[in-house]
Scaffold this active site. Structure first.
Site, PDB file in Angstrom:
ATOM      1  N   ASP A  66      23.614  10.320  41.217  1.00 27.65           N
ATOM      2  CA  ASP A  66      22.673   9.378  41.814  1.00 27.65           C
ATOM      3  C   ASP A  66      21.334   9.519  41.086  1.00 27.65           C
ATOM      4  OD1 ASP A  66      20.694   8.270  43.656  1.00 27.65           O
ATOM      5  OD2 ASP A  66      22.381   8.140  45.055  1.00 27.65           O
TER       6      ASP A  66
ATOM      7  N   TYR B  67      14.080  -4.937  47.264  1.00 24.13           N
ATOM      8  CA  TYR B  67      14.577  -5.185  45.907  1.00 24.13           C
ATOM      9  C   TYR B  67      13.437  -5.687  45.019  1.00 24.13           C
ATOM     10  CZ  TYR B  67      17.665  -7.034  42.230  1.00 24.13           C
ATOM     11  OH  TYR B  67      18.281  -7.312  41.032  1.00 24.13           O
TER      12      TYR B  67
HETATM   13  N1  LIG Z   1      23.858  -9.683  38.004  1.00 25.96           N
HETATM   14  C1  LIG Z   1      22.729 -10.342  38.050  1.00 25.96           C
HETATM   15  O1  LIG Z   1      22.725 -11.584  38.156  1.00 25.96           O
HETATM   16  C2  LIG Z   1      21.413  -9.608  37.956  1.00 25.96           C
HETATM   17  C3  LIG Z   1      20.235 -10.365  38.007  1.00 25.96           C
HETATM   18  C4  LIG Z   1      19.016  -9.702  37.915  1.00 25.96           C
HETATM   19  C5  LIG Z   1      18.965  -8.331  37.744  1.00 25.96           C
HETATM   20  N2  LIG Z   1      20.127  -7.627  37.700  1.00 25.96           N
HETATM   21  C6  LIG Z   1      20.020  -6.162  37.555  1.00 25.96           C
HETATM   22  O2  LIG Z   1      21.001  -5.680  36.658  1.00 25.96           O
HETATM   23  C7  LIG Z   1      21.479  -4.409  37.106  1.00 25.96           C
HETATM   24  C8  LIG Z   1      22.997  -4.436  37.240  1.00 25.96           C
HETATM   25  O3  LIG Z   1      23.351  -5.461  38.163  1.00 25.96           O
HETATM   26  P1  LIG Z   1      24.885  -5.764  38.513  1.00 25.96           P
HETATM   27  O4  LIG Z   1      24.993  -7.211  38.771  1.00 25.96           O
HETATM   28  O5  LIG Z   1      25.758  -5.130  37.508  1.00 25.96           O
HETATM   29  O6  LIG Z   1      24.991  -5.020  39.919  1.00 25.96           O
HETATM   30  P2  LIG Z   1      26.127  -4.036  40.469  1.00 25.96           P
HETATM   31  O7  LIG Z   1      25.825  -3.786  41.891  1.00 25.96           O
HETATM   32  O8  LIG Z   1      27.478  -4.548  40.105  1.00 25.96           O
HETATM   33  O9  LIG Z   1      25.862  -2.737  39.620  1.00 25.96           O
HETATM   34  C9  LIG Z   1      24.892  -1.781  39.951  1.00 25.96           C
HETATM   35  C10 LIG Z   1      25.467  -0.405  39.669  1.00 25.96           C
HETATM   36  O10 LIG Z   1      24.483   0.587  39.956  1.00 25.96           O
HETATM   37  C11 LIG Z   1      25.097   1.634  40.695  1.00 25.96           C
HETATM   38  N3  LIG Z   1      24.042   2.299  41.480  1.00 25.96           N
HETATM   39  C12 LIG Z   1      23.312   1.774  42.492  1.00 25.96           C
HETATM   40  N4  LIG Z   1      22.419   2.679  42.945  1.00 25.96           N
HETATM   41  C13 LIG Z   1      22.592   3.793  42.190  1.00 25.96           C
HETATM   42  C14 LIG Z   1      21.980   5.070  42.175  1.00 25.96           C
HETATM   43  N5  LIG Z   1      21.005   5.400  43.045  1.00 25.96           N
HETATM   44  N6  LIG Z   1      22.415   5.987  41.262  1.00 25.96           N
HETATM   45  C15 LIG Z   1      23.412   5.686  40.395  1.00 25.96           C
HETATM   46  N7  LIG Z   1      24.037   4.498  40.381  1.00 25.96           N
HETATM   47  C16 LIG Z   1      23.626   3.554  41.258  1.00 25.96           C
HETATM   48  C17 LIG Z   1      26.139   0.931  41.557  1.00 25.96           C
HETATM   49  O11 LIG Z   1      27.142   1.772  42.063  1.00 25.96           O
HETATM   50  C18 LIG Z   1      26.685  -0.098  40.555  1.00 25.96           C
HETATM   51  O12 LIG Z   1      27.712   0.439  39.765  1.00 25.96           O
HETATM   52  C19 LIG Z   1      20.768  -4.106  38.430  1.00 25.96           C
HETATM   53  O13 LIG Z   1      19.676  -3.259  38.164  1.00 25.96           O
HETATM   54  C20 LIG Z   1      20.275  -5.454  38.880  1.00 25.96           C
HETATM   55  O14 LIG Z   1      19.102  -5.361  39.652  1.00 25.96           O
HETATM   56  C21 LIG Z   1      21.347  -8.229  37.816  1.00 25.96           C
END
Ligand SMILES: NC(=O)c1ccc[n+]([C@@H]2O[C@H](COP(=O)([O-])OP(=O)(O)OC[C@H]3O[C@@H](n4cnc5c(N)ncnc54)[C@H](O)[C@@H]3O)[C@@H](O)[C@H]2O)c1
Length: 349
Positions: free
Chosen positions: A60, A147
Protein backbone atom coordinates in the site's frame (compact mmCIF):
# COMPACT_ATOMS: atom_id res chain seq x y z
CA UNK A 1 23.75 -1.22 -24.67
CA UNK A 2 19.95 -0.69 -24.73
CA UNK A 3 18.57 1.98 -22.41
CA UNK A 4 16.48 -0.36 -20.26
CA UNK A 5 15.28 0.77 -16.86
CA UNK A 6 14.06 -0.66 -13.57
CA UNK A 7 10.58 0.78 -13.52
CA UNK A 8 8.08 0.88 -10.68
CA UNK A 9 4.38 1.03 -11.55
CA UNK A 10 2.09 1.75 -8.59
CA UNK A 11 -1.48 0.64 -9.24
CA UNK A 12 -0.02 -1.72 -11.84
CA UNK A 13 -2.79 -4.31 -11.54
CA UNK A 14 -5.51 -1.75 -12.26
CA UNK A 15 -7.07 -0.95 -15.59
CA UNK A 16 -4.49 1.56 -16.92
CA UNK A 17 -1.57 0.19 -14.90
CA UNK A 18 -1.81 -3.27 -16.46
CA UNK A 19 -1.49 -1.80 -19.98
CA UNK A 20 1.42 0.35 -18.88
CA UNK A 21 3.22 -2.71 -17.44
CA UNK A 22 2.75 -4.50 -20.77
CA UNK A 23 4.04 -1.54 -22.72
CA UNK A 24 7.16 -1.17 -20.54
CA UNK A 25 7.92 -4.90 -20.69
CA UNK A 26 7.53 -4.87 -24.46
CA UNK A 27 10.26 -2.21 -24.64
CA UNK A 28 12.67 -4.31 -22.58
CA UNK A 29 12.30 -2.60 -19.19
CA UNK A 30 12.08 -4.36 -15.82
CA UNK A 31 8.72 -3.78 -14.17
CA UNK A 32 7.99 -3.84 -10.45
CA UNK A 33 4.21 -3.72 -10.14
CA UNK A 34 3.06 -2.49 -6.73
CA UNK A 35 -0.59 -2.73 -5.77
CA UNK A 36 -2.78 -3.17 -2.69
CA UNK A 37 -5.57 -4.72 -4.83
CA UNK A 38 -8.18 -2.29 -3.52
CA UNK A 39 -9.67 -2.01 -7.00
CA UNK A 40 -7.09 -3.81 -9.14
CA UNK A 41 -7.37 -7.40 -10.16
CA UNK A 42 -4.87 -10.20 -10.42
CA UNK A 43 -6.64 -11.20 -13.61
CA UNK A 44 -5.38 -7.98 -15.28
CA UNK A 45 -1.74 -8.99 -14.88
CA UNK A 46 -2.01 -12.78 -14.69
CA UNK A 47 -0.52 -13.15 -18.16
CA UNK A 48 2.59 -11.20 -17.02
CA UNK A 49 3.31 -13.22 -13.88
CA UNK A 50 5.69 -15.67 -15.53
CA UNK A 51 7.59 -12.94 -17.36
CA UNK A 52 11.27 -12.86 -16.30
CA UNK A 53 11.33 -9.05 -16.08
CA UNK A 54 8.02 -8.69 -14.23
CA UNK A 55 7.64 -8.68 -10.45
CA UNK A 56 4.47 -8.20 -8.41
CA UNK A 57 4.50 -6.76 -4.88
CA UNK A 58 1.43 -6.38 -2.70
CA UNK A 59 2.00 -3.06 -0.97
CA UNK A 60 0.00 0.00 0.00
CA UNK A 61 1.64 3.25 -1.10
CA UNK A 62 0.41 5.09 2.00
CA UNK A 63 3.31 3.19 3.60
CA UNK A 64 6.88 4.11 2.52
CA UNK A 65 8.54 1.76 0.06
CA UNK A 66 12.27 1.07 -0.04
CA UNK A 67 13.29 -0.32 -3.43
CA UNK A 68 15.95 0.53 -6.01
CA UNK A 69 14.44 1.81 -9.26
CA UNK A 70 15.25 4.21 -12.11
CA UNK A 71 11.75 5.38 -13.02
CA UNK A 72 8.45 5.64 -11.12
CA UNK A 73 4.92 5.67 -12.52
CA UNK A 74 2.44 6.64 -9.82
CA UNK A 75 -0.99 5.37 -10.87
CA UNK A 76 -2.25 3.97 -7.58
CA UNK A 77 -5.62 5.44 -6.65
CA UNK A 78 -9.19 4.24 -7.11
CA UNK A 79 -10.51 6.10 -10.16
CA UNK A 80 -14.26 5.58 -10.22
CA UNK A 81 -16.67 7.43 -7.91
CA UNK A 82 -18.13 4.16 -6.59
CA UNK A 83 -14.71 3.07 -5.41
CA UNK A 84 -13.19 6.35 -4.29
CA UNK A 85 -16.31 7.34 -2.37
CA UNK A 86 -16.57 3.99 -0.57
CA UNK A 87 -13.63 4.99 1.68
CA UNK A 88 -13.02 8.70 1.06
CA UNK A 89 -10.47 9.12 3.86
CA UNK A 90 -8.40 6.32 2.37
CA UNK A 91 -8.70 7.96 -1.06
CA UNK A 92 -7.18 11.20 0.25
CA UNK A 93 -4.45 9.23 2.03
CA UNK A 94 -3.58 7.34 -1.15
CA UNK A 95 -3.31 10.54 -3.17
CA UNK A 96 -1.48 12.63 -0.61
CA UNK A 97 0.56 10.22 1.52
CA UNK A 98 1.11 8.03 -1.54
CA UNK A 99 2.50 11.03 -3.43
CA UNK A 100 4.79 11.96 -0.52
CA UNK A 101 6.10 8.38 -0.28
CA UNK A 102 6.67 8.00 -4.01
CA UNK A 103 8.24 11.46 -4.33
CA UNK A 104 10.53 10.61 -1.41
CA UNK A 105 11.54 7.44 -3.22
CA UNK A 106 12.12 9.39 -6.44
CA UNK A 107 14.27 11.90 -4.57
CA UNK A 108 16.40 9.19 -2.93
CA UNK A 109 16.84 7.10 -6.08
CA UNK A 110 17.09 10.14 -8.41
CA UNK A 111 14.30 8.63 -10.51
CA UNK A 112 12.03 10.52 -12.85
CA UNK A 113 8.45 10.22 -11.58
CA UNK A 114 5.15 10.32 -13.47
CA UNK A 115 1.87 11.26 -11.81
CA UNK A 116 -1.52 10.06 -13.06
CA UNK A 117 -3.48 13.22 -12.36
CA UNK A 118 -6.95 13.80 -13.69
CA UNK A 119 -9.34 16.10 -15.50
CA UNK A 120 -11.22 16.15 -12.18
CA UNK A 121 -8.77 18.83 -11.02
CA UNK A 122 -10.87 21.15 -13.25
CA UNK A 123 -14.02 20.21 -11.29
CA UNK A 124 -17.18 21.54 -12.95
CA UNK A 125 -15.31 23.79 -15.37
CA UNK A 126 -16.27 27.32 -16.32
CA UNK A 127 -14.19 27.24 -19.48
CA UNK A 128 -14.53 24.83 -22.33
CA UNK A 129 -12.55 22.99 -23.57
CA UNK A 130 -10.22 22.82 -20.58
CA UNK A 131 -6.65 24.03 -21.03
CA UNK A 132 -3.91 23.27 -18.54
CA UNK A 133 -3.82 26.96 -17.54
CA UNK A 134 -7.33 26.76 -16.09
CA UNK A 135 -7.29 26.46 -12.28
CA UNK A 136 -10.61 24.70 -12.00
CA UNK A 137 -13.91 24.99 -10.18
CA UNK A 138 -13.79 22.38 -7.46
CA UNK A 139 -15.98 21.89 -4.41
CA UNK A 140 -13.56 21.38 -1.50
CA UNK A 141 -15.97 19.44 0.72
CA UNK A 142 -18.43 17.58 -1.49
CA UNK A 143 -18.76 13.84 -2.15
CA UNK A 144 -16.19 13.97 -4.99
CA UNK A 145 -13.71 16.16 -3.12
CA UNK A 146 -11.70 13.26 -1.66
CA UNK A 147 -10.64 12.41 -5.21
CA UNK A 148 -10.52 15.88 -6.80
CA UNK A 149 -8.78 17.66 -3.93
CA UNK A 150 -6.56 14.64 -3.21
CA UNK A 151 -5.31 14.77 -6.79
CA UNK A 152 -4.92 18.56 -6.64
CA UNK A 153 -2.83 18.26 -3.48
CA UNK A 154 -0.75 15.54 -5.16
CA UNK A 155 -0.07 17.96 -8.03
CA UNK A 156 1.06 20.59 -5.51
CA UNK A 157 3.41 18.08 -3.89
CA UNK A 158 4.87 17.03 -7.23
CA UNK A 159 5.64 20.61 -8.25
CA UNK A 160 7.01 21.47 -4.80
CA UNK A 161 9.32 18.43 -4.82
CA UNK A 162 10.50 19.60 -8.22
CA UNK A 163 11.08 23.21 -7.12
CA UNK A 164 12.54 22.35 -3.71
CA UNK A 165 14.49 19.15 -4.44
CA UNK A 166 14.80 19.17 -8.22
CA UNK A 167 12.92 15.88 -8.57
CA UNK A 168 12.21 15.23 -12.26
CA UNK A 169 8.43 15.05 -12.59
CA UNK A 170 5.95 14.41 -15.37
CA UNK A 171 2.27 15.27 -14.82
CA UNK A 172 -0.52 13.82 -16.98
CA UNK A 173 -4.06 15.12 -16.53
CA UNK A 174 -6.04 12.14 -17.76
CA UNK A 175 -9.52 12.51 -19.21
CA UNK A 176 -12.07 9.66 -19.34
CA UNK A 177 -10.42 6.57 -20.71
CA UNK A 178 -12.04 3.26 -21.56
CA UNK A 179 -11.22 -0.16 -22.93
CA UNK A 180 -11.04 -3.84 -22.10
CA UNK A 181 -10.18 -4.64 -18.42
CA UNK A 182 -12.25 -1.82 -17.02
CA UNK A 183 -13.89 -3.08 -13.90
CA UNK A 184 -17.39 -4.42 -14.51
CA UNK A 185 -19.14 -2.85 -11.54
CA UNK A 186 -17.40 0.42 -10.87
CA UNK A 187 -20.11 2.69 -12.20
CA UNK A 188 -18.01 4.25 -14.96
CA UNK A 189 -20.29 5.13 -17.81
CA UNK A 190 -18.72 3.11 -20.64
CA UNK A 191 -18.44 -0.16 -18.71
CA UNK A 192 -21.86 0.44 -17.15
CA UNK A 193 -23.58 0.93 -20.49
CA UNK A 194 -21.77 -1.94 -22.20
CA UNK A 195 -22.49 -4.43 -19.42
CA UNK A 196 -26.11 -3.34 -19.12
CA UNK A 197 -26.62 -3.54 -22.88
CA UNK A 198 -25.03 -7.00 -23.09
CA UNK A 199 -27.23 -8.24 -20.23
CA UNK A 200 -30.32 -6.70 -21.82
CA UNK A 201 -30.84 -4.51 -18.75
CA UNK A 202 -31.88 -0.84 -18.91
CA UNK A 203 -28.99 1.59 -19.43
CA UNK A 204 -28.99 3.85 -16.36
CA UNK A 205 -28.44 7.43 -17.42
CA UNK A 206 -27.94 10.09 -14.76
CA UNK A 207 -29.45 13.49 -15.57
CA UNK A 208 -31.14 14.17 -18.91
CA UNK A 209 -28.23 12.82 -20.95
CA UNK A 210 -27.22 16.21 -22.35
CA UNK A 211 -24.02 16.37 -20.29
CA UNK A 212 -20.98 15.79 -22.47
CA UNK A 213 -17.85 13.71 -22.11
CA UNK A 214 -14.99 12.71 -24.39
CA UNK A 215 -13.58 9.21 -24.29
CA UNK A 216 -10.04 8.10 -25.03
CA UNK A 217 -9.20 4.51 -25.91
CA UNK A 218 -6.66 2.99 -23.52
CA UNK A 219 -3.98 2.24 -26.16
CA UNK A 220 -3.93 5.89 -27.23
CA UNK A 221 -3.58 7.01 -23.62
CA UNK A 222 -0.68 4.67 -22.84
CA UNK A 223 1.13 5.95 -25.94
CA UNK A 224 0.63 9.45 -24.51
CA UNK A 225 2.00 8.34 -21.11
CA UNK A 226 5.15 6.97 -22.68
CA UNK A 227 5.68 10.06 -24.85
CA UNK A 228 5.27 12.36 -21.85
CA UNK A 229 7.62 10.40 -19.61
CA UNK A 230 10.37 10.35 -22.23
CA UNK A 231 10.02 13.94 -23.41
CA UNK A 232 12.74 16.42 -22.64
CA UNK A 233 11.02 18.90 -20.38
CA UNK A 234 13.31 20.76 -18.02
CA UNK A 235 10.45 23.01 -16.85
CA UNK A 236 7.69 20.50 -16.16
CA UNK A 237 4.07 21.39 -16.65
CA UNK A 238 0.83 19.42 -16.53
CA UNK A 239 -0.29 17.93 -19.84
CA UNK A 240 -3.88 17.03 -20.74
CA UNK A 241 -4.19 13.54 -22.23
CA UNK A 242 -7.57 12.59 -23.61
CA UNK A 243 -9.68 12.47 -26.71
CA UNK A 244 -11.22 15.83 -27.64
CA UNK A 245 -14.11 14.29 -29.58
CA UNK A 246 -17.09 15.27 -27.47
CA UNK A 247 -20.47 13.60 -27.33
CA UNK A 248 -23.45 13.63 -25.01
CA UNK A 249 -24.03 10.75 -22.64
CA UNK A 250 -27.30 10.03 -24.43
CA UNK A 251 -25.40 9.72 -27.74
CA UNK A 252 -23.01 7.31 -26.05
CA UNK A 253 -25.92 5.22 -24.78
CA UNK A 254 -27.41 5.10 -28.26
CA UNK A 255 -24.11 4.02 -29.81
CA UNK A 256 -23.61 1.25 -27.24
CA UNK A 257 -27.14 -0.05 -27.86
CA UNK A 258 -26.50 -0.01 -31.59
CA UNK A 259 -23.11 -1.75 -31.44
CA UNK A 260 -24.24 -4.46 -29.03
CA UNK A 261 -27.46 -5.11 -30.94
CA UNK A 262 -29.19 -4.92 -27.57
CA UNK A 263 -32.88 -4.39 -26.95
CA UNK A 264 -32.07 -2.41 -23.80
CA UNK A 265 -33.80 0.88 -23.18
CA UNK A 266 -32.48 3.95 -21.37
CA UNK A 267 -33.62 4.67 -17.82
CA UNK A 268 -33.12 8.21 -16.51
CA UNK A 269 -32.05 8.85 -12.90
CA UNK A 270 -31.26 11.98 -10.86
CA UNK A 271 -27.87 13.54 -11.50
CA UNK A 272 -25.48 12.96 -8.53
CA UNK A 273 -23.94 15.98 -6.71
CA UNK A 274 -21.03 17.85 -8.32
CA UNK A 275 -21.22 15.87 -11.56
CA UNK A 276 -19.58 18.09 -14.21
CA UNK A 277 -21.81 19.03 -17.14
CA UNK A 278 -19.14 19.36 -19.77
CA UNK A 279 -15.76 17.76 -20.11
CA UNK A 280 -13.44 18.02 -23.07
CA UNK A 281 -9.66 18.37 -23.14
CA UNK A 282 -7.75 20.97 -25.07
CA UNK A 283 -4.82 18.82 -26.18
CA UNK A 284 -2.77 21.53 -27.94
CA UNK A 285 0.04 21.17 -25.42
CA UNK A 286 0.27 17.39 -25.89
CA UNK A 287 0.16 17.82 -29.65
CA UNK A 288 2.92 20.49 -29.64
CA UNK A 289 5.15 18.96 -26.99
CA UNK A 290 4.70 15.26 -27.61
CA UNK A 291 3.38 15.12 -31.19
CA UNK A 292 0.61 13.04 -29.66
CA UNK A 293 -3.04 12.78 -30.51
CA UNK A 294 -5.57 9.97 -30.16
CA UNK A 295 -5.98 7.75 -33.21
CA UNK A 296 -8.62 5.19 -32.27
CA UNK A 297 -12.18 6.20 -33.14
CA UNK A 298 -14.85 5.75 -30.47
CA UNK A 299 -16.76 3.21 -32.53
CA UNK A 300 -13.63 1.05 -32.96
CA UNK A 301 -12.68 1.29 -29.29
CA UNK A 302 -16.21 0.49 -28.20
CA UNK A 303 -16.34 -2.56 -30.44
CA UNK A 304 -13.16 -3.89 -28.79
CA UNK A 305 -14.53 -3.12 -25.34
CA UNK A 306 -17.85 -4.80 -26.10
CA UNK A 307 -16.04 -7.90 -27.34
CA UNK A 308 -14.04 -8.04 -24.11
CA UNK A 309 -17.08 -7.70 -21.84
CA UNK A 310 -19.06 -10.15 -23.95
CA UNK A 311 -16.36 -12.81 -23.44
CA UNK A 312 -15.90 -11.82 -19.80
CA UNK A 313 -19.61 -12.05 -18.99
CA UNK A 314 -19.94 -15.40 -20.66
CA UNK A 315 -16.98 -16.63 -18.62
CA UNK A 316 -14.51 -17.15 -21.41
CA UNK A 317 -11.03 -16.63 -19.92
CA UNK A 318 -9.09 -15.86 -23.06
CA UNK A 319 -6.27 -13.49 -23.76
CA UNK A 320 -8.88 -11.22 -25.17
CA UNK A 321 -6.87 -8.07 -25.48
CA UNK A 322 -4.16 -9.73 -27.51
CA UNK A 323 -6.75 -11.13 -29.87
CA UNK A 324 -8.39 -7.76 -30.14
CA UNK A 325 -5.16 -6.10 -31.21
CA UNK A 326 -5.56 -7.95 -34.51
CA UNK A 327 -9.30 -7.81 -34.71
CA UNK A 328 -10.68 -6.36 -37.89
CA UNK A 329 -14.39 -6.75 -38.42
CA UNK A 330 -15.88 -7.56 -35.05
CA UNK A 331 -18.95 -9.08 -36.61
CA UNK A 332 -21.19 -7.03 -34.34
CA UNK A 333 -24.39 -6.40 -36.25
CA UNK A 334 -25.81 -2.93 -36.62
CA UNK A 335 -29.12 -3.02 -34.80
CA UNK A 336 -32.18 -0.85 -34.46
CA UNK A 337 -32.44 1.42 -31.42
CA UNK A 338 -34.69 0.55 -28.52
CA UNK A 339 -34.55 3.66 -26.43
CA UNK A 340 -37.54 4.49 -24.32
CA UNK A 341 -38.32 7.92 -22.91
CA UNK A 342 -38.01 8.82 -19.26
CA UNK A 343 -41.60 7.90 -18.49
CA UNK A 344 -41.00 4.43 -19.81
CA UNK A 345 -43.78 5.05 -22.30
CA UNK A 346 -42.02 3.57 -25.25
CA UNK A 347 -41.58 6.92 -26.97
CA UNK A 348 -38.49 7.08 -29.09
CA UNK A 349 -36.16 9.91 -28.15
N1 LIG B 1 -9.32 5.56 -16.17
C1 LIG B 1 -9.55 6.84 -16.28
O1 LIG B 1 -10.41 7.27 -17.08
C2 LIG B 1 -8.76 7.83 -15.45
C3 LIG B 1 -9.05 9.20 -15.62
C4 LIG B 1 -8.32 10.12 -14.87
C5 LIG B 1 -7.32 9.70 -14.01
N2 LIG B 1 -7.07 8.37 -13.87
C6 LIG B 1 -6.02 7.98 -12.91
O2 LIG B 1 -5.24 6.93 -13.44
C7 LIG B 1 -4.87 6.03 -12.39
C8 LIG B 1 -5.29 4.61 -12.76
O3 LIG B 1 -6.69 4.59 -12.97
P1 LIG B 1 -7.45 3.24 -13.38
O4 LIG B 1 -8.57 3.62 -14.26
O5 LIG B 1 -6.46 2.24 -13.85
O6 LIG B 1 -8.06 2.82 -11.97
P2 LIG B 1 -8.08 1.40 -11.24
O7 LIG B 1 -8.94 1.54 -10.05
O8 LIG B 1 -8.39 0.32 -12.22
O9 LIG B 1 -6.57 1.24 -10.82
C9 LIG B 1 -6.03 1.81 -9.66
C10 LIG B 1 -5.07 0.81 -9.04
O10 LIG B 1 -4.47 1.38 -7.88
C11 LIG B 1 -4.49 0.42 -6.84
N3 LIG B 1 -4.46 1.15 -5.56
C12 LIG B 1 -5.41 1.97 -5.06
N4 LIG B 1 -5.01 2.48 -3.87
C13 LIG B 1 -3.77 1.97 -3.64
C14 LIG B 1 -2.84 2.11 -2.58
N5 LIG B 1 -3.10 2.88 -1.50
N6 LIG B 1 -1.66 1.42 -2.66
C15 LIG B 1 -1.39 0.63 -3.72
N7 LIG B 1 -2.25 0.45 -4.74
C16 LIG B 1 -3.42 1.12 -4.71
C17 LIG B 1 -5.79 -0.35 -7.06
O11 LIG B 1 -5.84 -1.61 -6.42
C18 LIG B 1 -5.78 -0.48 -8.59
O12 LIG B 1 -5.05 -1.59 -9.03
C19 LIG B 1 -5.54 6.54 -11.11
O13 LIG B 1 -4.59 7.28 -10.38
C20 LIG B 1 -6.63 7.44 -11.62
O14 LIG B 1 -6.92 8.48 -10.72
C21 LIG B 1 -7.78 7.43 -14.56
Amino acid sequence: MPNTKRTLVTGGSGFLGSYLCESLLADGHDVLCVDNFQTGSRRNIEHLLGHPRFELMRHDITVPLYVEVDEIWNLACPASPVHYQSDPVKTVKTSVMGAINMLGLARRTKSRIFQASTSEVYGDPHIHPQTEGYWGNVNPNGPRSCYDEGKRCAETLFFDYHRQYNVQIRMARIFNTYGPRMSENDGRVVSNFVVQALKGEPLTLYGDGSQTRSFCYVDDLIRGFRALMSCDDSVPQPVNLGNPTELTILELAELVVQLTGSRSRVEFRALPGDDPLQRKPDISRATDMLKWKPEIALRVGLERTIKYFDAHLSGRQTRIHLELMDAGDTGIPAAPMHIIGRNGDGARI
